[in-house]
Structures are given as structure tokens and as C-alpha cells.
Design a protein around this motif. Structure first.
Motif, PDB file in Angstrom:
ATOM      1  N   ARG A 236      17.755  49.916 -38.571  1.00 32.71           N
ATOM      2  CA  ARG A 236      17.653  50.183 -36.923  1.00 32.71           C
ATOM      3  C   ARG A 236      18.087  51.669 -36.762  1.00 32.71           C
ATOM      4  NH1 ARG A 236      19.866  48.739 -31.840  1.00 32.71           N
ATOM      5  NH2 ARG A 236      21.509  47.656 -32.822  1.00 32.71           N
ATOM      6  N   MET A 237      19.176  52.208 -37.231  1.00 31.02           N
ATOM      7  CA  MET A 237      19.545  53.493 -36.932  1.00 31.02           C
ATOM      8  C   MET A 237      18.567  54.518 -37.464  1.00 31.02           C
ATOM      9  SD  MET A 237      23.756  53.366 -37.507  1.00 31.02           S
ATOM     10  CE  MET A 237      23.770  55.197 -37.607  1.00 31.02           C
ATOM     11  N   SER A 238      18.132  54.126 -38.851  1.00 29.71           N
ATOM     12  CA  SER A 238      17.155  55.156 -39.397  1.00 29.71           C
ATOM     13  C   SER A 238      15.929  55.202 -38.553  1.00 29.71           C
ATOM     14  CB  SER A 238      16.817  54.550 -40.800  1.00 29.71           C
ATOM     15  OG  SER A 238      17.886  54.858 -41.490  1.00 29.71           O
ATOM     16  N   ARG A 239      15.300  53.963 -38.102  1.00 30.28           N
ATOM     17  CA  ARG A 239      14.001  54.037 -37.272  1.00 30.28           C
ATOM     18  C   ARG A 239      14.232  54.842 -35.923  1.00 30.28           C
ATOM     19  NH1 ARG A 239      14.068  48.515 -38.738  1.00 30.28           N
ATOM     20  NH2 ARG A 239      14.885  47.709 -36.940  1.00 30.28           N
ATOM     21  N   MET A 240      15.505  54.642 -35.429  1.00 32.40           N
ATOM     22  CA  MET A 240      15.680  55.374 -34.090  1.00 32.40           C
ATOM     23  C   MET A 240      15.875  56.699 -34.320  1.00 32.40           C
ATOM     24  SD  MET A 240      19.054  55.191 -31.811  1.00 32.40           S
ATOM     25  CE  MET A 240      19.023  53.271 -31.832  1.00 32.40           C
ATOM     26  N   ILE A 241      16.233  57.285 -35.427  1.00 29.05           N
ATOM     27  CA  ILE A 241      16.401  58.706 -35.763  1.00 29.05           C
ATOM     28  C   ILE A 241      15.094  59.231 -36.037  1.00 29.05           C
ATOM     29  CG2 ILE A 241      17.368  60.290 -37.269  1.00 29.05           C
ATOM     30  CD1 ILE A 241      19.933  58.841 -37.472  1.00 29.05           C
ATOM     31  N   ASN A 242      14.353  58.591 -36.629  1.00 29.79           N
ATOM     32  CA  ASN A 242      12.869  58.901 -37.218  1.00 29.79           C
ATOM     33  C   ASN A 242      11.998  59.092 -35.839  1.00 29.79           C
ATOM     34  OD1 ASN A 242      13.379  59.248 -39.880  1.00 29.79           O
ATOM     35  ND2 ASN A 242      12.886  57.113 -40.412  1.00 29.79           N
ATOM     36  N   ASP A 243      12.223  58.101 -35.013  1.00 31.02           N
ATOM     37  CA  ASP A 243      11.387  57.907 -33.866  1.00 31.02           C
ATOM     38  C   ASP A 243      11.800  59.146 -32.973  1.00 31.02           C
ATOM     39  OD1 ASP A 243       9.993  55.660 -34.569  1.00 31.02           O
ATOM     40  OD2 ASP A 243      11.123  54.192 -33.413  1.00 31.02           O
ATOM     41  N   ARG A 370      17.017  44.882 -28.308  1.00 31.15           N
ATOM     42  CA  ARG A 370      17.716  45.279 -29.530  1.00 31.15           C
ATOM     43  C   ARG A 370      17.965  44.064 -30.379  1.00 31.15           C
ATOM     44  NH1 ARG A 370      21.554  47.166 -25.325  1.00 31.15           N
ATOM     45  NH2 ARG A 370      21.699  49.410 -25.316  1.00 31.15           N
ATOM     46  N   LYS A 371      17.705  42.731 -30.173  1.00 26.68           N
ATOM     47  CA  LYS A 371      17.754  41.942 -30.983  1.00 26.68           C
ATOM     48  C   LYS A 371      16.380  41.839 -31.998  1.00 26.68           C
ATOM     49  CE  LYS A 371      20.619  38.185 -28.574  1.00 26.68           C
ATOM     50  NZ  LYS A 371      20.620  37.121 -27.875  1.00 26.68           N
ATOM     51  N   MET A 372      15.321  42.252 -31.314  1.00 23.51           N
ATOM     52  CA  MET A 372      13.998  42.528 -31.953  1.00 23.51           C
ATOM     53  C   MET A 372      13.920  43.790 -32.881  1.00 23.51           C
ATOM     54  SD  MET A 372      11.344  41.174 -29.317  1.00 23.51           S
ATOM     55  CE  MET A 372      11.702  42.148 -27.863  1.00 23.51           C
ATOM     56  N   GLY A 373      15.093  44.596 -32.748  1.00 27.40           N
ATOM     57  CA  GLY A 373      14.949  45.823 -33.516  1.00 27.40           C
ATOM     58  C   GLY A 373      14.568  46.871 -33.033  1.00 27.40           C
ATOM     59  N   GLY A 374      13.994  47.036 -31.862  1.00 30.96           N
ATOM     60  CA  GLY A 374      13.269  48.077 -31.047  1.00 30.96           C
ATOM     61  C   GLY A 374      14.390  49.266 -31.051  1.00 30.96           C
ATOM     62  N   SER A 375      13.705  50.398 -30.927  1.00 25.96           N
ATOM     63  CA  SER A 375      14.485  51.794 -30.748  1.00 25.96           C
ATOM     64  C   SER A 375      14.547  51.964 -29.419  1.00 25.96           C
ATOM     65  CB  SER A 375      13.992  52.949 -31.796  1.00 25.96           C
ATOM     66  OG  SER A 375      12.553  53.339 -31.290  1.00 25.96           O
TER      67      SER A 375
END
Length: 417
Positions: A236-243, A370-375
Motif C-alpha cells: 500500500r505504501m508503494s502504491r501511494m508513493i508511485n501514485d 483504507r481497508k480496501m487498500g486505496g491511496s
């Protein structure tokens, strides 16, 4: 004989008075003509025609100089009026002698010739003016004013000036810093949001990793569950940083877009092949209606945009406890535009949340998101993609009924180099 003498005396006196008055008149005329001669720059004994000609030339020169001065004054006033920041000239007693167009928008009616405390409603501006007059030192401060019921921020500077003839003036310059203030506020919110979003997964990772290290004899199932949580939070952190990086590149114009003729139906079918397992897992039915439309677009970005919208629709529709769970994707043509609609039968979005829906990290329901993993960046990215394609995006939603996102893209348009 006496009568003749009296008459002669009266006549003599009269003639003397007449001669005296004539002399005075002549002297005045002489001084006048001498002044005219000086003005016309002629020598003595010059003929009248020469004097008049010189005078006409002199008057013409004066008229031209006055005309130039008038034009210069009008040019200066025009320049001041076209400056977007308010500028006001005030006498030391508080009388306003000049206010440009921008200044008149923040004052009461016509401010010229009125006292500053009558024309300006802000207390801090009046206080700064009085302090400037009292100390005869420049003053500067940031003030907040309401212009047409809109909150505006100004950097106000007051400069005391002494004119060549000793007259005293106060020059008030007010620079509108509302945008800078809003950007600073957005920056603070952004830092706060990023810190908050990263803190949650980092806390989880740290906590579970610490538990694993402190208890080497933990059972296999528990160890596997903890490692799965660590892996999910790291992802999730990786997705957030990439986004974040992707969004930043798009908004700064650094991201490369490869525009070509793109079949939207092909894009929709590809997206459906990606989300089909997710839809089945959540028991959500996905329907499509696609009218063949080709647009000039970046195909990968079209996939990213539609995937974001459909993925969100499926996840939020799955939260519905009763009623049908359905997502519809429609692609149609309206004039010179291709219209993409993604609608769902999910829980809907409250009206007060709609204006902020495309803001970074904004979530209607933070816990569920957040539970669904969204950034919290998906819709911001969608909005940036739509903007880069010269399109428009809108949302219509009703709580308990569902939500529809509508994207309108020009079929053909000029791409900026």
C-alpha cells in the motif's frame, strides 16, 4: 473773466487727469507688450506682425507641451488602472486623491475625495494609515478582507512620500496574496496528509515486525498472518508513493503522453478483463454498452482512467448490504465528444463531499477506503488525465441509490507541444 479762468482751470485739470490716466494705461500696455515681447523672444522696435507671428509660435509650442503633459498624465493613470493590485494615494489628513480600478473594487462606492476611514471598512488598514502618518515611517502587514463576500488575503504596504513642493502623501499598495496563501495551506495539508497516510502502514509494519523479532517461537499460522499484513501494508505504501510521483509528473507536465487514435470500446473490454475476478469475488455484476468511438488519446492513460473508475465502483458497490450490486459502463458519442459513464448502485456520496471528491487524499469514508487498500489519489489522477486530454469530468450521486461519473472527451483536438 473769472468764469473763463475757472473754465480754463477745470479744463486744465481734466486734461491733466486724462493725460495721467492715459499715461498709466500706456505704461500698463507697455509693460504688457514688453512681457509679450519677452514671451515671444523678440527685440525692441520689432514690427507688430513679427511680434504676433512669434507669439503665435510660442502659444503653439505651449499648447503642444500641455498636450504632451496631458497625454503623459492619462498614460500614467491608464497604467495604474490596469495594475491588478489596489493602489491608493492619500493626503496626510486622510483624503483620498487617487484609487485605481482594483482599489475601487475593495472600497465603498466612489472613494475619490473621501476620507480613508469612510471608504475602507477594514480596521487594520485605518490603524496602519494612522501609524504611518504619526511616525512617517513605512508600514507593512498582511490583512484579510472580504470582497463580494469572498475572503481575500492582501499584503498591505504604506509608503510616506514628500512631494517637491512639500506636500505629504501616503501611497498604499495592496498585493493580492490569496493564491499564495491557498497554496501554502494546500502544501501544509499535503504534508499533513502524506504524514498521516504513511504513519498508519508504518505503525503496522513496525508493530508486527517487532512482535516477530521478540517472539521467535511464535506459531507458523500467526507468523504467516503477521507477514501477510506487513507485505500488504508495504504494498500500500508503494502504491501511494508511485501514485504521488505519477500525479506530480502529470501536473508538472513532465509525464509523456503518446497521443494516437484510440478505440474506447477496446479499452473498456481490456479493463473488464482485469476487474472481472474482483467483480466475481465481491458478487458485483458488471454491464457494458459501448458505441464504437475513436478518440485522439494516450491509450495507456485511458486504461488507467477507466480502470480507476470501474475499480472504485466495484469496491464501493460491494459494501452495499442489501439490494442489487451492479456497475454499468457506457461509451457513447455526443456531437464532437465521446462520453464515458461509469455508474454503480453503491452507497452513494453525500452532497457536501462532492466538491472535494477530486482532492488529493480526500476520502468520503476514511476507514472503509483504507481497508480496501486505496491511496486516496485515484480520483486526483483521473482528473489530471482528463484535463491533459482536454476533457471534462463530473459526478452525480444520491445516498443509498448510487453514483455516476461522466467523462467527456473531445474526439479530435489540438495537443499542446
Amino acid at each position: 473773466m473769472v468764469v473763463l479762468l475757472i473754465v480754463a482751470a477745470v479744463a486744465a485739470i481734466g486734461f491733466f487727469l486724462y493725460s495721467f490716466s492715459l499715461l498709466r494705461i500706456n505704461k500698463n500696455l507697455l509693460r504688457f507688450f514688453r512681457r509679450v515681447a519677452e514671451l515671444a523672444d523678440v527685440v525692441e522696435d520689432s514690427p507688430p506682425s513679427y511680434v504676433l507671428e512669434r507669439l503665435r509660435k510660442k502659444l503653439k509650442t505651449i499648447e503642444e507641451e500641455l498636450s504632451i503633459a496631458q497625454r503623459s498624465r492619462e498614460n500614467v493613470l491608464t497604467l495604474l488602472d490596469n495594475i491588478s493590485d489596489p493602489i491608493i494615494f492619500v493626503e496626510a489628513d486622510g483624503t483620498i486623491t487617487f484609487a485605481n480600478t482594483a482599489a475601487q473594487k475593495i472600497t465603498r462606492s466612489e472613494p475619490i475625495a473621501r476620507k480613508i476611514y469612510e471608504a475602507v471598512e477594514d480596521y487594520y488598514v485605518i490603524e496602519m494609515f494612522e501609524e504611518t502618518v504619526r511616525t512617517w515611517q513605512a508600514q507593512e502587514s498582511e490583512i484579510v478582507m472580504y470582497v463580494n463576500d469572498e475572503k481575500r488575503y492582501y499584503s498591505c504596504k504604506m509608503i510616506p512620500v514628500i512631494l517637491p513642493r512639500g506636500e505629504r502623501r501616503i501611497v498604499i499598495i495592496m498585493r493580492d496574496v490569496t493564491k499564495e496563501h491557498e497554496l501554502n495551506e494546500l502544501r501544509r495539508q499535503f504534508v499533513s496528509n502524506v504524514s498521516h497516510e504513511l504513519r498508519t502502514p508504518l505503525t503496522s509494519i513496525h508493530g508486527y515486525a517487532e512482535t516477530l523479532l521478540s517472539d521467535p517461537d511464535i506459531d507458523v499460522e500467526t507468523r504467516k498472518r503477521f507477514l501477510t499484513i506487513i507485505e500488504n501494508e508495504s504494498a500500500r505504501m508503494s502504491r501511494m508513493i508511485n501514485d504521488l510521483l505519477d500525479l506530480e509528473r502529470m501536473e508538472s507536465g513532465e509525464a509523456r503522453f503518446e497521443f494516437k487514435e484510440t478505440d474506447l470500446c477496446m479499452v473498456v473490454n481490456y479493463v473488464l478483463s482485469i476487474v472481472e475476478p474482483l467483480a466475481k469475488e465481491h458478487g458485483v455484476e458488471v454491464e457494458t454498452h459501448c458505441q464504437g468511438v475513436n478518440v485522439w488519446a494516450d491509450q495507456d492513460r485511458m486504461v488507467q482512467m477507466i480502470l480507476n473508475l470501474v475499480d472504485n465502483a466495484i469496491k464501493y458497490t460491494s459494501l452495499k448490504e442489501i439490494g442489487e450490486k451492479r456497475v454499468k459502463v457506457r461509451v457513447t458519442k455526443e456531437g464532437d465528444y465521446a462520453v464515458i459513464e461509469v455508474s454503480d448502485t453503491g452507497p452513494g456520496i453525500p452532497k457536501e463531499a462532492l466538491p472535494r471528491l477530486f482532492d488529493r487524499f480526500y476520502r468520503v469514508d476514511k476507514g472503509r477506503s483504507r481497508k480496501m487498500g486505496g491511496s486516496g489519489l485515484g480520483l486526483s489522477i483521473v482528473k489530471s488525465i482528463v484535463d491533459r486530454h482536454g476533457g471534462q469530468i463530473s459526478v452525480n450521486s444520491e445516498v443509498g441509490v448510487g453514483t455516476t461519473f461522466t467523462v467527456k472527451l473531445p474526439i479530435k483536438w489540438e495537443v499542446e507541444a
